[in-house]
Enzyme design. Structure first.
Site, PDB file in Angstrom:
ATOM      1  N   PHE A  40      51.083 -13.033 -11.980  1.00  0.00           N
ATOM      2  CA  PHE A  40      51.255 -13.084 -13.360  1.00  0.00           C
ATOM      3  C   PHE A  40      52.131 -11.724 -13.742  1.00  0.00           C
ATOM      4  CE2 PHE A  40      49.591 -11.971 -17.701  1.00  0.00           C
ATOM      5  CZ  PHE A  40      49.418 -13.110 -18.126  1.00  0.00           C
TER       6      PHE A  40
ATOM      7  N   ASP B 108      43.696  -9.074  -7.751  1.00  0.00           N
ATOM      8  CA  ASP B 108      43.796  -9.480  -8.937  1.00  0.00           C
ATOM      9  C   ASP B 108      42.890 -10.485  -9.053  1.00  0.00           C
ATOM     10  OD1 ASP B 108      43.791 -10.304 -11.506  1.00  0.00           O
ATOM     11  OD2 ASP B 108      45.762  -9.901 -11.783  1.00  0.00           O
TER      12      ASP B 108
ATOM     13  N   TYR C  20      37.348 -12.132 -19.727  1.00  0.00           N
ATOM     14  CA  TYR C  20      37.362 -13.094 -21.010  1.00  0.00           C
ATOM     15  C   TYR C  20      37.617 -14.432 -20.612  1.00  0.00           C
ATOM     16  CZ  TYR C  20      42.458 -11.726 -20.596  1.00  0.00           C
ATOM     17  OH  TYR C  20      43.423 -11.149 -20.233  1.00  0.00           O
ATOM     18  N   LYS C  21      37.734 -14.934 -19.371  1.00  0.00           N
ATOM     19  CA  LYS C  21      38.024 -16.125 -18.678  1.00  0.00           C
ATOM     20  C   LYS C  21      36.631 -16.626 -18.496  1.00  0.00           C
ATOM     21  CE  LYS C  21      42.697 -14.705 -16.984  1.00  0.00           C
ATOM     22  NZ  LYS C  21      43.389 -15.416 -18.260  1.00  0.00           N
TER      23      LYS C  21
ATOM     24  N   ARG D  96      47.727 -27.169 -17.145  1.00  0.00           N
ATOM     25  CA  ARG D  96      46.723 -26.672 -16.702  1.00  0.00           C
ATOM     26  C   ARG D  96      45.268 -26.996 -17.246  1.00  0.00           C
ATOM     27  NH1 ARG D  96      46.839 -20.329 -16.208  1.00  0.00           N
ATOM     28  NH2 ARG D  96      46.118 -20.672 -18.371  1.00  0.00           N
TER      29      ARG D  96
END
Length: 398
Positions: A130, A199, A224-225, A374
């Site tokens: 990322f 990560d 938050y995912k 996605r």
């Protein structure tokens, strides 16, 4: 029975056998929408709003500053950290919650270089990482006098050498959904004398991680995912217990001081996971996360992983059966050992418009340039009926 009826029947059968199906009721979800973007922002647990109302009106509104002690605000980063620790395979006392993922990546990478010691001046980074992780790692390299080298994640184990201090690796690739080999890569890095920094943004809450069991040195992740902490909820930092006494944070704030209220001009680090703290905790978002984690009480991560794989298998089969040939191609590995909890489909023609059309029809995924659709499958609330409707709608759009 028509093909569409057969698909709906199979989805209903799988949903009926799903041991996690009752968990969906714990979320504020619109039954008219298929939400497949939990890999970007998790759904809202029903426990959050009443908890936040109490925090704002009573703990902050009436108790005011007394809540740092009486409401447990001061100890919340470690207490909530231990709740997340259970979900990533970390024993108590090794996870602290606070700051953003980017800030915690910076702490972890710089601390890893300092732990590695003299003579090691190379930081390896996942070449497909990322972007923020790459930016932060490059900054950490400049700060510590290291060179940085981007290497494809599957090749990191072989790339580590006598000058490698640490490697920063994404457990799950955010574009493709590929799950990287955490146990094998960690072991190979250790064999080379380097530290492993993982990560976990796209794996925490989606599959078992096993930080302690696999000897991971440091790890970071957002909440938050799949952990459903809400937009901008604080991230977490894992520091393995036997590294904690030597964990040297590049951001030593008053909250990580051994005696914060002494206001000592000389910094003395706290013991344990508290060394990972920096400034005053983000109490409102931190306690929203604490409430959100209630949905995980009593959940078996093995069941979460089993459902995740079953959901993504089912979706891929339905896409193959329903979507016109040549319109999409899965870039997510078929092998279970190499798959996270999302499916990414390359759509060479008009991918952005395709996703916009799906959203208008009530199927919410997301798009990554230039051509990737996605779909994130959150096992606590995504159903097989959701997966069937998403594949059917995609076929209709295409």
């Amino acid at each position: 029975m028509s093909d569409a009826e057969a698909l709906a029947h199979e989805a209903a059968r799988l949903d009926a056998a799903d041991e996690l199906r009752g968990r969906r009721a714990a979320f504020e979800l619109d039954d008219d929408t298929v939400y497949l973007d939990g890999n970007s922002l998790g759904a809202l647990p029903r426990t959050v709003a009443p908890r936040l109302a109490d925090v704002v009106r009573r703990e902050w509104g009436r108790l005011l500053i007394r809540s740092w002690e009486e409401s447990g605000w001061w100890a919340a980063p470690e207490r909530v950290g231990d709740r997340i620790g259970r979900l990533v395979g970390a024993a108590p006392g090794q996870v602290v919650v606070g700051d953003s993922t980017s800030v915690n990546v910076f702490k972890a990478v710089v601390a890893a270089v300092r732990l590695a010691g003299d003579g090691r001046d190379e930081i390896l980074v996942d070449a497909a990482t990322f972007p923020t992780d790459g930016y932060i790692a490059a900054s950490a390299a400049r700060l510590t006098g290291c060179r940085i080298r981007a290497v494809p994640a599957p090749d990191l184990a072989a790339a580590a050498g006598p000058r490698t201090a640490a490697a920063l690796v994404n457990h799950v690739d955010y574009r493709t959904g590929r799950l990287h080999d955490l146990p094998g890569t960690t072991a190979a890095l250790h064999e080379a004398g380097a530290l492993a920094v993982w990560d976990l943004c796209h794996s925490a809450g989606a599959l078992p991680v096993g930080l302690d069991g696999h000897g991971v040195d440091l790890a970071v992740g957002c909440t938050y995912k799949y952990l459903n902490g809400g937009p901008g909820s604080p991230a977490f930092l894992y520091v393995r217990r036997d590294h904690q006494d030597r964990f040297d944070s590049p951001l030593p704030g008053w909250n990580s001081h051994a005696d914060p209220f002494s206001m000592d001009p000389a910094y003395r680090p706290a013991d344990g996971a508290a060394r990972g703290r920096t400034g005053t905790p983000e109490i409102l978002s931190l306690l929203a996360l604490d409430a959100a984690l209630d949905v995980w009480d009593g959940v078996d991560l093995a069941a979460v992983r089993a459902k995740s794989l079953a959901l993504t298998d089912f979706f891929l089969r339905r896409v193959a059966a329903l979507v016109p040939p040549g319109r999409v191609e899965s870039v997510t590995p078929a092998a279970h050992a190499e798959r996270g909890s999302q499916v990414s489909l390359r759509c060479p023609s008009g991918a952005e418009d395709v996703m916009a059309a799906l959203v208008r029809r009530g199927v919410v995924g997301d798009f990554r340039r230039p051509d990737v659709l996605r779909f994130g499958f959150a096992p606590l609330y995504t159903s097989f009926a959701d997966a069937e409707r998403a594949a059917r709608t995609l076929a209709e759009v295409l």
